[in-house]
Design a protein around this motif. Structure first.
Motif, PDB file in Angstrom:
ATOM      1  N   ASP A   1      -1.012   3.990  -2.661  1.00  0.00           N
ATOM      2  CA  ASP A   1      -0.650   5.189  -2.701  1.00  0.00           C
ATOM      3  C   ASP A   1      -0.280   5.399  -4.156  1.00  0.00           C
ATOM      4  O   ASP A   1      -0.068   4.652  -4.876  1.00  0.00           O
ATOM      5  CB  ASP A   1       0.064   6.163  -1.941  1.00  0.00           C
TER       6      ASP A   1
ATOM      7  N   LEU B   1       0.739  -1.307   0.280  1.00  0.00           N
ATOM      8  CA  LEU B   1      -0.138   0.048  -0.234  1.00  0.00           C
ATOM      9  C   LEU B   1       0.966   1.174   0.131  1.00  0.00           C
ATOM     10  O   LEU B   1       0.477   2.378  -0.486  1.00  0.00           O
ATOM     11  CB  LEU B   1      -0.940   0.095   1.044  1.00  0.00           C
ATOM     12  N   LYS B   2       1.957   1.312   0.822  1.00  0.00           N
ATOM     13  CA  LYS B   2       2.812   2.579   0.876  1.00  0.00           C
ATOM     14  C   LYS B   2       4.271   2.014   1.412  1.00  0.00           C
ATOM     15  O   LYS B   2       4.211   0.910   1.977  1.00  0.00           O
ATOM     16  CB  LYS B   2       2.382   3.375   1.694  1.00  0.00           C
TER      17      LYS B   2
ATOM     18  N   ASP C   1      -5.994   0.968   6.102  1.00  0.00           N
ATOM     19  CA  ASP C   1      -6.585   2.128   6.265  1.00  0.00           C
ATOM     20  C   ASP C   1      -6.584   3.032   4.933  1.00  0.00           C
ATOM     21  O   ASP C   1      -6.669   4.534   4.979  1.00  0.00           O
ATOM     22  CB  ASP C   1      -5.867   3.036   7.415  1.00  0.00           C
ATOM     23  N   ARG C   2      -6.041   2.235   3.778  1.00  0.00           N
ATOM     24  CA  ARG C   2      -5.611   3.232   2.556  1.00  0.00           C
ATOM     25  C   ARG C   2      -5.884   2.276   1.573  1.00  0.00           C
ATOM     26  O   ARG C   2      -5.729   1.008   1.533  1.00  0.00           O
ATOM     27  CB  ARG C   2      -4.427   3.838   2.836  1.00  0.00           C
TER      28      ARG C   2
END
Length: 306
Positions: free
Chosen positions: A146, A59-60, A142-143
């Motif tokens: 990115d 995710l990141k 939570d995302r």
């Protein structure tokens, strides 16, 4: 569907730190030139850990010197379980080291790894797999991935597609020029199913057998070429009996080098891109030719990072 259980999702953070003073992973990732190389190594190692390119999502990636911190998302419990097994057994760590070395074209990158889910340090409870799963499941992502991750993913896909297209065009151009003296599949093409393999506790990228491998094998295997051939014939129809005995008779005057060379040539021509170094190394190991296997993998000249 009414009454169906919600999909299994969870999140964790993978902390990576190089123990080599001259290699700082955050600095490499912050470099516009090196970032795609580091990302590719992460992507390949995570795919190895779950057995699937889509087994776990990044995710990141956070740079927090001296750590590179990767936020992970799991969408299936079985994928998360496979990841935890790979992490616990040290396979993920070795895979990361191997892929970083290859993608960065450097010496071995020694790593320290740590896994966290929320405030829980999962390294302390790795033997309790169900508890680790529960901790990861509690931490919902939570995302979404990115923008930077999405761009790197697209760049990697484009690179693979570009290489595949080039190799297909090259294969068409050269198809009329193929001869027994040019049996080697093009390098850098589509990878075999087994991306990596383990030898003596180290992880290596699988690749097609090269002309250099071929010559080294023929020069060093000596009288055991027949045994190696019989190990390879288990998964190669072109070497099924009586092919090996016929090769021995046909090239008896030329000697052991030519007999070994012709046997491996049959394997390469028959198997194409599936004629991988992993299969040859396994056959050598099976027949006690560990020293030759080490030579083919370049272990005799391996440099350690001090």
């Amino acid at each position: 569907m009414a009454g169906s259980s919600p999909p299994w999702t969870g999140s964790a953070y993978l902390f990576l730190q190089s123990t080599c003073k001259t290699i700082a992973l955050p600095s490499l990732y912050e470099s516009s030139q090196k970032k795609p190389c580091v990302f590719k190594a992460l992507k390949l190692a995570l795919a190895d850990s779950t057995g699937s390119v889509n087994g776990v999502d990044m995710l990141k990636v956070h740079c927090s010197h001296p750590h590179l911190i990767v936020q992970l998302r799991f969408c299936k419990e079985e994928n998360c379980r496979r990841f935890l097994q790979s992490y616990r057994e040290g396979a993920l760590q070795k895979s990361l080291q191997s892929h970083l070395q290859l993608c960065l074209a450097t010496t071995m990158v020694p790593l320290e790894v740590e896994l966290k889910a929320g405030s829980e340090h999962l390294d302390k409870m790795l033997k309790d797999e169900d508890r680790c799963l529960e901790c990861i499941y509690r931490e919902k992502p939570d995302r979404l991935p990115d923008e930077e991750i999405m761009e790197l993913e697209e760049s990697l896909k484009s690179l693979v597609l570009h290489q595949s297209t080039n190799n297909n065009m090259a294969a068409k151009d050269c198809s009329s020029l193929q001869s027994p003296s040019q049996p080697y599949p093009p390098q850098g093409g589509s990878l075999p199913i087994q991306l990596t393999f383990i030898f003596q506790g180290q992880q290596f990228d699988n690749r097609t057998i090269t002309p250099d491998d071929h010559q080294k094998f023929a020069k060093s295997v000596s009288k055991k070429w027949k045994q190696v051939g019989r190990s390879l014939q288990k998964s190669c129809r072109a070497l099924r009996d009586p092919v090996i005995d016929n090769l021995a008779l046909e090239y008896d005057r030329e000697g052991l080098y030519e007999q070994a060379y012709q046997m491996l040539l049959r394997f390469i021509q028959s198997e194409g891109k599936k004629a991988t170094i992993a299969r040859l190394i396994a056959a050598l190991e099976e027949n006690g030719l560990v020293s030759l296997a080490e030579e083919l993998l370049g272990l005799h000249s391996t440099e350690d990072c001090s």
